[in-house]
Design a protein around this motif. Sequence first.
Motif, PDB file in Angstrom:
ATOM      1  N   TYR A  72      48.665  52.949  37.574  1.00  0.00           N
ATOM      2  CA  TYR A  72      47.266  52.529  37.609  1.00  0.00           C
ATOM      3  C   TYR A  72      46.998  51.444  38.653  1.00  0.00           C
ATOM      4  N   ASP A  73      48.028  50.930  39.291  1.00  0.00           N
ATOM      5  CA  ASP A  73      47.833  49.854  40.261  1.00  0.00           C
ATOM      6  C   ASP A  73      46.956  50.250  41.455  1.00  0.00           C
ATOM      7  N   PRO A  74      47.062  51.480  41.998  1.00  0.00           N
ATOM      8  CA  PRO A  74      46.151  51.842  43.092  1.00  0.00           C
ATOM      9  C   PRO A  74      44.681  51.760  42.698  1.00  0.00           C
ATOM     10  N   PHE A  75      44.350  52.148  41.460  1.00  0.00           N
ATOM     11  CA  PHE A  75      42.961  52.070  41.002  1.00  0.00           C
ATOM     12  C   PHE A  75      42.535  50.611  40.843  1.00  0.00           C
ATOM     13  N   LEU A  76      43.434  49.792  40.313  1.00  0.00           N
ATOM     14  CA  LEU A  76      43.145  48.376  40.178  1.00  0.00           C
ATOM     15  C   LEU A  76      43.017  47.722  41.551  1.00  0.00           C
ATOM     16  N   PHE A  77      43.825  48.170  42.479  1.00  0.00           N
ATOM     17  CA  PHE A  77      43.759  47.668  43.849  1.00  0.00           C
ATOM     18  C   PHE A  77      42.364  47.897  44.436  1.00  0.00           C
ATOM     19  N   ILE A  78      41.819  49.093  44.238  1.00  0.00           N
ATOM     20  CA  ILE A  78      40.489  49.414  44.767  1.00  0.00           C
ATOM     21  C   ILE A  78      39.435  48.510  44.137  1.00  0.00           C
ATOM     22  N   VAL A  79      39.530  48.306  42.810  1.00  0.00           N
ATOM     23  CA  VAL A  79      38.567  47.450  42.115  1.00  0.00           C
ATOM     24  C   VAL A  79      38.629  46.016  42.644  1.00  0.00           C
ATOM     25  N   LEU A 138      37.000  26.465  46.862  1.00  0.00           N
ATOM     26  CA  LEU A 138      37.402  27.834  47.195  1.00  0.00           C
ATOM     27  C   LEU A 138      37.434  28.749  45.976  1.00  0.00           C
ATOM     28  N   THR A 139      37.334  28.176  44.788  1.00  0.00           N
ATOM     29  CA  THR A 139      37.351  28.986  43.572  1.00  0.00           C
ATOM     30  C   THR A 139      35.956  29.194  43.000  1.00  0.00           C
ATOM     31  N   GLY A 166      41.512  36.955  48.735  1.00  0.00           N
ATOM     32  CA  GLY A 166      42.911  37.133  49.102  1.00  0.00           C
ATOM     33  C   GLY A 166      43.913  36.743  48.043  1.00  0.00           C
ATOM     34  N   VAL A 167      44.042  35.459  47.807  1.00  0.00           N
ATOM     35  CA  VAL A 167      45.175  34.970  47.018  1.00  0.00           C
ATOM     36  C   VAL A 167      45.093  35.350  45.540  1.00  0.00           C
ATOM     37  N   TYR A 168      43.920  35.238  44.910  1.00  0.00           N
ATOM     38  CA  TYR A 168      43.849  35.511  43.477  1.00  0.00           C
ATOM     39  C   TYR A 168      44.139  36.974  43.135  1.00  0.00           C
ATOM     40  N   PRO A 169      43.487  37.939  43.789  1.00  0.00           N
ATOM     41  CA  PRO A 169      43.828  39.332  43.466  1.00  0.00           C
ATOM     42  C   PRO A 169      45.261  39.689  43.845  1.00  0.00           C
ATOM     43  N   SER A 170      45.769  39.089  44.921  1.00  0.00           N
ATOM     44  CA  SER A 170      47.159  39.348  45.327  1.00  0.00           C
ATOM     45  C   SER A 170      48.140  38.866  44.281  1.00  0.00           C
ATOM     46  N   ALA A 182      42.815  36.724  38.882  1.00  0.00           N
ATOM     47  CA  ALA A 182      42.862  38.035  39.519  1.00  0.00           C
ATOM     48  C   ALA A 182      41.857  38.988  38.878  1.00  0.00           C
ATOM     49  N   PHE A 183      41.835  39.040  37.541  1.00  0.00           N
ATOM     50  CA  PHE A 183      40.934  39.955  36.844  1.00  0.00           C
ATOM     51  C   PHE A 183      39.490  39.476  36.880  1.00  0.00           C
ATOM     52  N   LEU A 184      39.285  38.228  37.262  1.00  0.00           N
ATOM     53  CA  LEU A 184      37.934  37.696  37.403  1.00  0.00           C
ATOM     54  C   LEU A 184      37.309  38.086  38.750  1.00  0.00           C
ATOM     55  N   THR A 185      38.115  38.613  39.648  1.00  0.00           N
ATOM     56  CA  THR A 185      37.643  38.942  40.997  1.00  0.00           C
ATOM     57  C   THR A 185      36.431  39.866  41.009  1.00  0.00           C
TER      58      THR A 185
END
Length: 261
Positions: free
Chosen positions: A142-149, A204-205, A214-218, A231-234
């Motif tokens: 499921y990571d590719p789908f999460l990546f897109i989001v 920055l937050t 960049g950094v939070y979703p990564s 990350a999930f707040l992005t």
Amino acid sequence: MKHASIFFQYVAQYMKTRLTYRVDMVIEILSDLLFQAVNLIFILIVFGHTQLLSGWSRDEIIFIYGFFLVPFAIFGAFFNIWDFNERYIVKGEMDRILTRPIHSLFQIILERMELESLFGVFTGIGVMLYAGNQLGLSFSWYDPFLFIVLVFGGVFVYAGIFVLLASISFWSDSPTSIMPMMYNIGNYGRYPVDIYNKVIRFVLTWILPFAFVGVYPSAYFLGREDWYEYAFLTPVMGIVFFGASVVVWNIGVTKYRGAGN
């Protein structure tokens, strides 16, 4: 469907125009790749003098940079509004936009497209794959789908900030240097925020949330569990900031006085 049809018609016309001058397009793509290479070289130079940067390794920083390139490339392709004040307010082209029965922001996005910037998506993914291989990262189905989001969350964060800045022009048509300054501030989102002091980290937050590009979703893909909530707040931050920017834009349009002497 109407907006989708208009979008693809604009894309078709854009490609016809760009392919008329193919050498120029190739040069732009190569210059963009060179710029990205320079940034990577900078990271390598920094880690030539240290093994860790506030607990982050070289390959983790490279991974973050690669992720950052993806939403930044999409933003650059569709939200190229850095000259909105001069072109649409000072020169009066906003009058032309407002005579058409399509949302003004949507029209400007279509007019200012730079689709060659999308090559940065492939560069970013390539950098991420290299860094991920060096780090021995493993991914779930499921990571590719999460990546897109997460990527589109970052795109809307970036777009929201710059649409808000462009909206200022409806109240003040004087030339401003805020846009270039904000582009430079946006670069801070390429690096872990914990390398900065608390004030910059807060800005920055929550104020100019470039860290969500960049950094939070990564951090999710790097397994930094203490940063998962960010990350999930992005996508939430993306929706909130872009939604707010559209509201301010719509209010600003009602304040537009038109071109005149």
